[in-house]
Design a protein around this motif. Sequence first.
Motif, short mmCIF file in Angstrom:
data_model
loop_
_atom_site.label_atom_id
_atom_site.label_comp_id
_atom_site.label_asym_id
_atom_site.label_seq_id
_atom_site.Cartn_x
_atom_site.Cartn_y
_atom_site.Cartn_z
N GLU A 1 0.86 -1.18 0.00
CA GLU A 1 0.00 0.00 0.00
C GLU A 1 0.90 1.24 0.00
N VAL A 2 1.04 1.87 -1.16
CA VAL A 2 1.92 3.03 -1.30
C VAL A 2 1.33 4.25 -0.59
N PHE A 3 0.02 4.40 -0.63
CA PHE A 3 -0.70 5.49 0.05
C PHE A 3 -0.27 6.86 -0.48
N GLY A 4 -0.29 6.98 -1.80
CA GLY A 4 0.05 8.23 -2.44
C GLY A 4 -0.53 8.27 -3.85
N PRO A 5 -0.32 9.36 -4.58
CA PRO A 5 -0.93 9.54 -5.90
C PRO A 5 -0.16 8.79 -6.99
N VAL A 6 -0.04 7.48 -6.79
CA VAL A 6 0.79 6.65 -7.67
C VAL A 6 -0.04 5.49 -8.21
N LEU A 7 -0.15 5.40 -9.52
CA LEU A 7 -0.93 4.36 -10.18
C LEU A 7 0.01 3.37 -10.86
N THR A 8 -0.19 2.07 -10.61
CA THR A 8 0.56 1.04 -11.32
C THR A 8 -0.34 0.36 -12.34
N VAL A 9 0.26 -0.03 -13.46
CA VAL A 9 -0.48 -0.62 -14.57
C VAL A 9 0.04 -2.03 -14.83
N LEU A 10 -0.86 -3.02 -14.76
CA LEU A 10 -0.56 -4.39 -15.14
C LEU A 10 -1.53 -4.78 -16.25
N THR A 11 -1.24 -5.87 -16.94
CA THR A 11 -2.08 -6.29 -18.05
C THR A 11 -2.51 -7.74 -17.88
N PHE A 12 -3.61 -8.09 -18.60
CA PHE A 12 -4.11 -9.46 -18.60
C PHE A 12 -4.70 -9.77 -19.96
N THR A 13 -4.97 -11.06 -20.19
CA THR A 13 -5.60 -11.46 -21.45
C THR A 13 -6.90 -12.24 -21.26
N THR A 14 -7.08 -12.89 -20.09
CA THR A 14 -8.30 -13.65 -19.82
C THR A 14 -8.88 -13.25 -18.47
N LEU A 15 -10.16 -13.52 -18.28
CA LEU A 15 -10.81 -13.24 -17.01
C LEU A 15 -10.14 -13.99 -15.87
N ASP A 16 -9.80 -15.26 -16.10
CA ASP A 16 -9.14 -16.04 -15.05
C ASP A 16 -7.80 -15.41 -14.66
N GLU A 17 -7.07 -14.93 -15.66
CA GLU A 17 -5.79 -14.28 -15.36
C GLU A 17 -6.01 -13.00 -14.56
N ALA A 18 -7.03 -12.25 -14.92
CA ALA A 18 -7.33 -11.02 -14.20
C ALA A 18 -7.67 -11.31 -12.74
N LEU A 19 -8.50 -12.33 -12.51
CA LEU A 19 -8.86 -12.68 -11.13
C LEU A 19 -7.65 -13.17 -10.35
N HIS A 20 -6.76 -13.87 -11.01
CA HIS A 20 -5.55 -14.32 -10.32
C HIS A 20 -4.73 -13.11 -9.86
N LEU A 21 -4.58 -12.12 -10.73
CA LEU A 21 -3.83 -10.92 -10.36
C LEU A 21 -4.54 -10.16 -9.24
N VAL A 22 -5.85 -10.08 -9.31
CA VAL A 22 -6.62 -9.40 -8.26
C VAL A 22 -6.41 -10.07 -6.91
N ASN A 23 -6.49 -11.39 -6.88
CA ASN A 23 -6.48 -12.12 -5.62
C ASN A 23 -5.08 -12.46 -5.12
N ASP A 24 -4.09 -12.26 -5.95
CA ASP A 24 -2.71 -12.52 -5.54
C ASP A 24 -2.18 -11.32 -4.75
N ALA A 25 -2.80 -11.11 -3.60
CA ALA A 25 -2.46 -9.97 -2.76
C ALA A 25 -2.79 -10.30 -1.32
N ASP A 26 -2.08 -9.65 -0.40
CA ASP A 26 -2.36 -9.84 1.02
C ASP A 26 -3.65 -9.15 1.43
N TYR A 27 -4.05 -8.15 0.65
CA TYR A 27 -5.20 -7.34 1.00
C TYR A 27 -6.46 -7.79 0.26
N GLY A 28 -7.60 -7.37 0.78
CA GLY A 28 -8.87 -7.65 0.11
C GLY A 28 -9.94 -6.67 0.55
#
Length: 508
Positions: A401-428
């Motif tokens: 959690e950077v807690f500042g005006p900083v946006l990171t950009v990642l990419t995906f190709t399938t819904l399953d890949e997107a959900l994996h990236l979403v859920n591959d985090a300590d936070y929710g």
Amino acid sequence: MTDMTVIPSIGAALPATPFHARHLIGGVWQDSADGAVSERVSPSHGVVVSRAAKGGKTEAEAAIAAARAAFDDGRWSGLTGKARAAVLLRVADLIEANVERMALLETLESGKPITQSRGEVSGAADLWRYTAALARGVAGESHNALGGDMLAVTLKEPIGVVSIITPWNFPFWILSQKLPFALAAGCCCVVKPSELTPSTTVMLGELLTKAGMPDGVVNIVLGYGHPVGAVLAADPRVDMVTFTGSTGVGRAIAAAASGTLKKVALELGGKNPQVIFPDADLDSAADAVVFGVYFNVGQCCNSGSRIIVHADIAEAFTAKVVDLSRKVAFGDPLDPNTQVGAIVSAEHGAKIDGYVQSAKAAGAKVVLGGGALTVPGLGAQFYQPTVVTGVTPDMAIARDEVFGPVLTVLTFTTLDEALHLVNDADYGLSAGVWSENVHTCLTFARGAQAGTVWTNTWMDGFPEVTFGGVKQSGLGREIGRQGLEEFLETKSLVMRIGRTRANWVRTA
């Protein structure tokens, strides 16, 4: 720098003297026993704007004793829901009558734009009105199918004395997500605001007194996490502690509370993703992304700090976000046209920049911003709107959690890949999805590990809709009816009708 929108100082007149904040203990306003004080220097204007009593163990224990006595004698919990609701409604009216006074101090202490402070304070009044309605509807349930000779009911009773520890980023709003719900339930409270933003909490204490809140029901202790917060978490006379802040401090509070097994509610950090599919309304999505990452300078647990964009549109969508970012007005928080204000402290600004520089060193590309922003007439405690591409999921900037005006950009190709990236985090805490396909949105919403999922919007909230996170984003829920339930205990009452019970002991 020159292609960004910067609003210089408007030279607004500041208060002639700092606001004097004191403790409220048992209905009495008082300074610290040892005379200690702390000063808050405005992050945007560089002058002392408040001087607060700096409490210690003595003040914390006295406040707990006052709350304990107030709860045990029933001066608040013994009132009808109607009577409690009447006080809460008066508080809401008084908040609305004091918006300008409170918003000015919140802006000066926190660095957020004055328009946002006004919205935060006035919007909080709606939370108080909503809890007034809840206060009249506290109810359990009945069990009428246990047999002709049995009847059972469950009672909902206030949990008792509650310690409320609030952060600096939304000092009045977050207090209003907790305190009126605890009061609606019938609890008595001890509040510790952040030492960086104490003033609006103290102002609220004044309004509570005017509204007729009995002495000792709400107590305010100013000071630092050590020792004040530690005492509020560990003291056996406290039945519950509710905290909003960083995950690290949340763990420490849970550990301190574990000695007495008191209830703990935690609203902690987030690394919140927005997933953008090619069929989305990309103009609306881009605007929401920009709002989500720069609102409150990104110093927000719900900040949409990472976007996960379909590879087919990633380059064009990122360009759209960068273009919009240049149009967001950063600068003097006292100018009504400002959309983004100052970073809360120089130390926090350095921490934000550390994440950006580390990402660059690891191979990411900063396509916008990436450094301090100097606002003419105000100095350099501001940070540029920043967009970072070429980010990989293992980078700290993509996970922490950077807690500042900083946006990171990642990419995906399938819904399953997107959900994996979403859920591959300590936070929710929260997540968002942008698509015109309802099936995509519903599949995403059911698969995302988050307490809140927004579809084709971001950060819309309502007093009726509960809020909270999963995983390391916290425990429990705030606002909504579940926000009231957090402060209630359930008691089962089992009644036998008539003398129908057969004797267990045989006498013949």
